[in-house]
Enzyme design. Structure first.
Site, PDB file in Angstrom:
ATOM      1  N   HIS A   1       2.992   7.353   6.143  1.00 39.19           N
ATOM      2  CA  HIS A   1       4.098   8.273   5.884  1.00 39.19           C
ATOM      3  C   HIS A   1       5.256   8.044   6.855  1.00 39.19           C
ATOM      4  O   HIS A   1       6.413   7.916   6.449  1.00 39.19           O
ATOM      5  CB  HIS A   1       3.580   9.721   6.005  1.00 39.19           C
ATOM      6  CG  HIS A   1       4.642  10.735   5.766  1.00 39.19           C
ATOM      7  ND1 HIS A   1       5.382  11.284   6.788  1.00 39.19           N
ATOM      8  CD2 HIS A   1       5.118  11.273   4.628  1.00 39.19           C
ATOM      9  CE1 HIS A   1       6.258  12.131   6.280  1.00 39.19           C
ATOM     10  NE2 HIS A   1       6.114  12.152   4.973  1.00 39.19           N
TER      11      HIS A   1
ATOM     12  N   CYS B   1       6.018  -3.986  -5.457  1.00 44.05           N
ATOM     13  CA  CYS B   1       6.750  -2.927  -4.759  1.00 44.05           C
ATOM     14  C   CYS B   1       6.022  -2.503  -3.485  1.00 44.05           C
ATOM     15  O   CYS B   1       6.453  -1.593  -2.795  1.00 44.05           O
ATOM     16  CB  CYS B   1       6.991  -1.736  -5.669  1.00 44.05           C
ATOM     17  SG  CYS B   1       5.477  -1.057  -6.337  1.00 44.05           S
TER      18      CYS B   1
ATOM     19  N   GLU C   1      -2.896  -1.991  -8.285  1.00 46.37           N
ATOM     20  CA  GLU C   1      -3.272  -1.605  -6.925  1.00 46.37           C
ATOM     21  C   GLU C   1      -4.773  -1.694  -6.695  1.00 46.37           C
ATOM     22  O   GLU C   1      -5.240  -1.614  -5.561  1.00 46.37           O
ATOM     23  CB  GLU C   1      -2.829  -0.152  -6.655  1.00 46.37           C
ATOM     24  CG  GLU C   1      -1.344   0.020  -6.653  1.00 46.37           C
ATOM     25  CD  GLU C   1      -0.939   1.470  -6.536  1.00 46.37           C
ATOM     26  OE1 GLU C   1      -0.375   1.836  -5.507  1.00 46.37           O
ATOM     27  OE2 GLU C   1      -1.207   2.234  -7.484  1.00 46.37           O
TER      28      GLU C   1
ATOM     29  N   ARG D   1       7.749   6.466 -10.346  1.00 44.37           N
ATOM     30  CA  ARG D   1       6.280   6.494 -10.341  1.00 44.37           C
ATOM     31  C   ARG D   1       5.805   7.940 -10.414  1.00 44.37           C
ATOM     32  O   ARG D   1       6.339   8.804  -9.703  1.00 44.37           O
ATOM     33  CB  ARG D   1       5.756   5.832  -9.069  1.00 44.37           C
ATOM     34  CG  ARG D   1       4.258   5.771  -9.037  1.00 44.37           C
ATOM     35  CD  ARG D   1       3.787   5.026  -7.825  1.00 44.37           C
ATOM     36  NE  ARG D   1       3.894   5.838  -6.622  1.00 44.37           N
ATOM     37  CZ  ARG D   1       3.480   5.415  -5.435  1.00 44.37           C
ATOM     38  NH1 ARG D   1       2.970   4.197  -5.294  1.00 44.37           N
ATOM     39  NH2 ARG D   1       3.586   6.183  -4.379  1.00 44.37           N
TER      40      ARG D   1
ATOM     41  N   GLY E   1       1.137  -3.072  -6.213  1.00 47.56           N
ATOM     42  CA  GLY E   1       1.169  -2.141  -5.094  1.00 47.56           C
ATOM     43  C   GLY E   1       0.241  -2.739  -4.053  1.00 47.56           C
ATOM     44  O   GLY E   1      -0.934  -2.380  -3.950  1.00 47.56           O
ATOM     45  N   THR E   2       0.787  -3.675  -3.288  1.00 46.41           N
ATOM     46  CA  THR E   2      -0.078  -4.433  -2.376  1.00 46.41           C
ATOM     47  C   THR E   2      -0.631  -3.575  -1.241  1.00 46.41           C
ATOM     48  O   THR E   2      -1.667  -3.908  -0.668  1.00 46.41           O
ATOM     49  CB  THR E   2       0.681  -5.630  -1.791  1.00 46.41           C
ATOM     50  OG1 THR E   2       1.997  -5.208  -1.465  1.00 46.41           O
ATOM     51  CG2 THR E   2       0.733  -6.776  -2.771  1.00 46.41           C
ATOM     52  N   ASN E   3       0.053  -2.486  -0.926  1.00 49.73           N
ATOM     53  CA  ASN E   3      -0.475  -1.642   0.155  1.00 49.73           C
ATOM     54  C   ASN E   3      -1.893  -1.205  -0.196  1.00 49.73           C
ATOM     55  O   ASN E   3      -2.802  -1.222   0.641  1.00 49.73           O
ATOM     56  CB  ASN E   3       0.394  -0.400   0.345  1.00 49.73           C
ATOM     57  CG  ASN E   3       1.848  -0.754   0.581  1.00 49.73           C
ATOM     58  OD1 ASN E   3       2.147  -1.893   0.917  1.00 49.73           O
ATOM     59  ND2 ASN E   3       2.733   0.201   0.388  1.00 49.73           N
TER      60      ASN E   3
ATOM     61  N   ARG F   1       9.151   6.711  -5.313  1.00 48.92           N
ATOM     62  CA  ARG F   1       7.949   7.504  -5.012  1.00 48.92           C
ATOM     63  C   ARG F   1       8.328   8.980  -5.065  1.00 48.92           C
ATOM     64  O   ARG F   1       8.907   9.497  -4.113  1.00 48.92           O
ATOM     65  CB  ARG F   1       7.460   7.209  -3.596  1.00 48.92           C
ATOM     66  CG  ARG F   1       6.864   5.841  -3.363  1.00 48.92           C
ATOM     67  CD  ARG F   1       6.464   5.776  -1.888  1.00 48.92           C
ATOM     68  NE  ARG F   1       5.586   4.671  -1.573  1.00 48.92           N
ATOM     69  CZ  ARG F   1       6.003   3.540  -0.993  1.00 48.92           C
ATOM     70  NH1 ARG F   1       7.265   3.360  -0.709  1.00 48.92           N
ATOM     71  NH2 ARG F   1       5.110   2.592  -0.702  1.00 48.92           N
TER      72      ARG F   1
END
Ligand code: PEP
Ligand code: MG
Length: 752
Positions: A396, A703, A631, A535, A653-655, A488
């Protein structure tokens, strides 16, 4: 060769006169020559200074003291500096030079009040900002005070800090001279600095900062100034932040300056009108066009008159205040973590444990927290930097600080223990370092970025931008991005302080809808005609817990693997329906560029079910852009089935994809070393999905944070990705990477 006189007036000076008048003098002369409103001034030339030290035969004495000096030995450095300055101060100014100074001063008028500024001959060069290494004296009146001030400027060439910086930059003391600018002091009612182009992205957006009184209050960082963003293309002020300006610096009687409190009604009042901002931006542009590189310009206003006091290339950018810090410090490294949001800032530490602590934060402080929560965003807006114990590049704190353009270092492990309330620290958000005290640091790659952006770069790969906060929309659009590849919305919802469930349970659905509608609309308005992929909600349960209504959130062992993304919306259909109501209202207002992206989709049935629900709520799903985030490894492996189910696009969403492929919690600093975006397994999944999307004619994008990494983007483009979406601060460098990669591919093909 003609002898350079002791005095030159601005009208006689051009940039080639730098060896005689120093960087500041040359710049003022050059600015005068292009018609910028520079206050009248003359320069006591470097030759006058040289004549002074040579005639008085103090040159050999000075340079022998300085030659071979170990500048890392701070005691010795301080002592030598004091000795040399003492020599200069006790050596009288020769009569000829003294008379020339006095004569020129009298020509300016009777007893005029002047500013006396050092202008070293190595100052303000494009590759070395010597800003602030030598002294400036304001509010000088009368001949004796003026001559003394000139002499003090000369002596300041040998201040400890100046000697140190020259040694570090490889300048030989014996060849660096100093000129002194004597300029009518503008008793500014308001003053500040402006960047002629965006200092990080280089986009044609002027950033103007201003406060009340003399500009020193802004330049020294004493106040947090108002901040205005002016878009040169639309010729509009697109963003403004009105700071609380508690103090101002004013001339003090006959000599010097004083700090006074600003009256309560002026503290919160905007310093500049839109017309003044536009006029300032225009002067900045004139200067940038003249010099060919983005400029950092000091300005001041008296009544209706604008003055330009200084213009120099942007070489040093500090945090979001643009303030160059000039300080002495041990510079010891206190903490290291991940550089999550670039920029440098110095400020006072405030330790934040709960929302109640936000009341102690003043503008420009540095927030130190275990981890930030959505309810801390109001405080995050005020601070000049953020430091956390926990988290990685996608936590965050990292996401929000990048959007706010606030430097951040995350995952330091123990910042809340090592730092104490009130400590002064300097944060380097690029390198992920926290230094003790106030340290002068230069941000390394900003000028290259700014210069690179001067010409538009066209790429076949769309380069889009990620947005989370409505207030970041203007900054995001100023990057010139080809659209928004990820909006987001949970940050907009979390910022409301109440969970969606609270609104539903309390019959406040319309409030929820209005807030979300307004937030998304700001972003859509910033990107007219460009694709914006919104999203649907994806907030892990732990992020909801601190909010009103969060008491009912289930306790989950691992919220990352829990009730989030589309899986929650498909079960809590009321929450989903409220979001869809917002989207429907926006589409009905003509925002046909808005597409929807579903997060954390693991099976094509989830996509099909979501699409059916939308249809059931009256959405024309066949004419709406609907896509998924890739993801979870399952969605990459089953991409063919998703294509068959009718997705219009897929975005990595590679995170999450990395954490789910490698079983590494992305927010857990204990395993952060193992969080490896280029892990062969991750690349294998991505490559497979890109190839299948290309085959199926479906747009494929990224992204996640990896889309802001130039090396990764190079690989993705070579592998066949159609678009990338980066963080605001990375768009420009990613565009350069995309262009270079595409050109290399074309060249390679031609050669083959
Ligand atoms: C991602 O997972 O890469 C992503 C962009 O989503 P978030 O970071 O919001 O989970
Ligand atoms: Mg994700």
């Amino acid at each position: 060769m003609t002898k350079v006189p002791n005095i030159l007036w601005l009208a006689e000076i051009r940039k080639d006169d730098l060896p005689s008048v120093g960087g500041k003098g040359a710049s003022l002369g050059e600015m005068t020559s292009v018609g910028l409103p520079v206050p009248n001034a003359f320069v006591v030339t470097a030759q006058a200074f040289r004549r002074y030290i040579e005639d008085a035969k103090i040159d050999t004495e000075i340079f022998s003291l300085l030659s071979g000096l170990d500048v890392e030995n701070s005691d010795l450095l301080e002592k030598t500096a004091a000795d040399v300055k003492g020599i200069v101060m006790k050596t009288p100014v020769p009569d000829g030079i003294r008379e020339d100074i006095i004569c020129s001063y009298m020509t300016m008028g009777d007893d005029v009040v002047v500013a006396v500024r050092s202008s070293a001959t190595a100052e303000d060069l494009p590759d070395a900002s010597f800003a602030g290494q030598q002294d400036t004296y304001l509010n000088i009146k009368g001949v004796d005070a003026l001559v003394e001030a000139v002499q003090m400027c000369w002596a300041s060439l040998y201040g400890a800090r100046a000697i140190y910086y020259r040694a570090k930059q490889g300048f030989d003391d014996s060849i660096v001279d100093i000129a002194v600018v004597v300029q009518i002091l503008i008793r500014s009612e308001k003053a500040g600095v402006l960047f002629s182009s965006h200092p990080v992205t280089g986009e044609p957006t002027s950033i103007v900062e201003g406060s009340w009184g003399l500009g020193e209050a802004v330049v020294s960082g004493m106040v947090s100034p108002d901040n205005y963003v002016y878009d040169q293309r639309s010729r509009r002020v697109v963003d403004r932040y009105i700071a609380t300006k508690k103090v101002e610096i004013l001339p003090d009687g006959e000599h010097g300056t004083k700090e006074v409190s600003v009256s309560p009604e002026r503290q919160e009042a905007p310093v500049l009108s839109d017309d003044e901002i536009a006029a300032l931006a225009k002067f900045g542009k004139v200067s940038e066009l003249h010099y060919g590189v983005p400029q950092d310009v000091e300005w001041s206003i008296v009544g209706d008159t604008i003055y330009v006091l200084q213009s120099r290339p942007i070489t040093t950018i500090v945090g979001n205040t643009g303030v160059v810090q000039e300080m002495e410090s041990t510079g010891d490294i206190l903490l290291e973590g991940q550089g999550a949001s670039p920029g440098i800032a110095t400020g006072r530490v405030v330790i934040v444990t709960t929302v109640k602590d936000l009341g102690r934060i003043n503008d420009g402080d540095i927030m130190v927290a275990k981890m930030t929560n959505p309810d801390m965003v109001p405080g995050m807006r005020k601070v000049s930097a953020i430091i956390t114990d926990e988290g990685g590049m996608t936590c965050h704190a990292a996401i929000v600080s990048r959007e706010l353009g606030t430097p951040a270092v995350v995952g330091t492990k123990n910042a809340t223990h090592v730092l104490k309330e009130g400590d002064i620290v300097t944060v380097d958000g690029e390198k992920g370092i926290v230094f003790e005290g106030a340290v002068a640091l230069a941000q390394e790659d900003a000028p290259a970025v700014a210069v690179a952006a001067a010409a538009p770069i066209i790429t076949a790969t769309s380069v889009k931008v990620n947005v989370s906060l409505a207030e970041a929309a203007a900054r995001a659009a100023a990057t010139g991005a080809d659209g928004v590849g990820l909006l987001r919305i949970e940050h907009m919802i979390l910022g409301l302080g109440k969970t969606p469930g609270w609104y539903i349970r309390n019959d406040k659905e319309e409030d929820f809808i209005t807030e979300l509608y307004d937030g998304i609309k700001v972003v859509l308005d910033a990107f007219p005609g460009k694709p914006v992929w919104v999203r649907t909600l994806d907030a892990p349960t732990d992020e909801f817990r601190n909010m009103e209504g969060g008491e009912d959130e289930p306790e989950e062992h691992n919220p990352m693997l829990g009730w989030r993304g589309i899986r929650r919306d498909l079960q809590q259909t009321e929450q989903f329906r409220l979001q869809v109501e917002v989207f429907k209202r926006l589409w009905s207002q003509g925002y046909s560029n808005m597409g929807l992206m579903f997060p954390l989709v693991g099976h094509p049935d989830e996509f099909i079910q979501a699409k059916q629900m939308l249809a059931g709520w009256g959405v024309d799903v066949e004419n709406t852009t609907l896509g998924i985030m890739v993801e979870i490894p399952s969605s990459a492996l089953m991409i063919d089935e998703f294509i068959a189910a009718g997705i219009n696009f897929a975005s990595f969403g590679t995170n999450d994809l990395i954490q789910y492929t490698l079983a590494i919690d992305r927010n857990n600093q204990n395993v952060a070393d193992m969080y490896f975006p280029k892990h062969p397994a991750v690349l294998k999944l991505i490559k497979y999905a890109i190839e299948r999307c290309r085959e199926g004619g479906v747009e494929c994008s990224i992204c996640g944070q990896a889309g802001s990494d130039p090396e990764m983007v190079e690989w993705l483009i070579k592998t066949g990705i159609s678009s990338v979406s980066s963080n605001i601060d990375a768009v420009q460098k990613i565009r350069v990477t995309a262009a270079r990669t595409e050109q290399r591919m074309i060249l390679d093909m031609a050669r083959r």
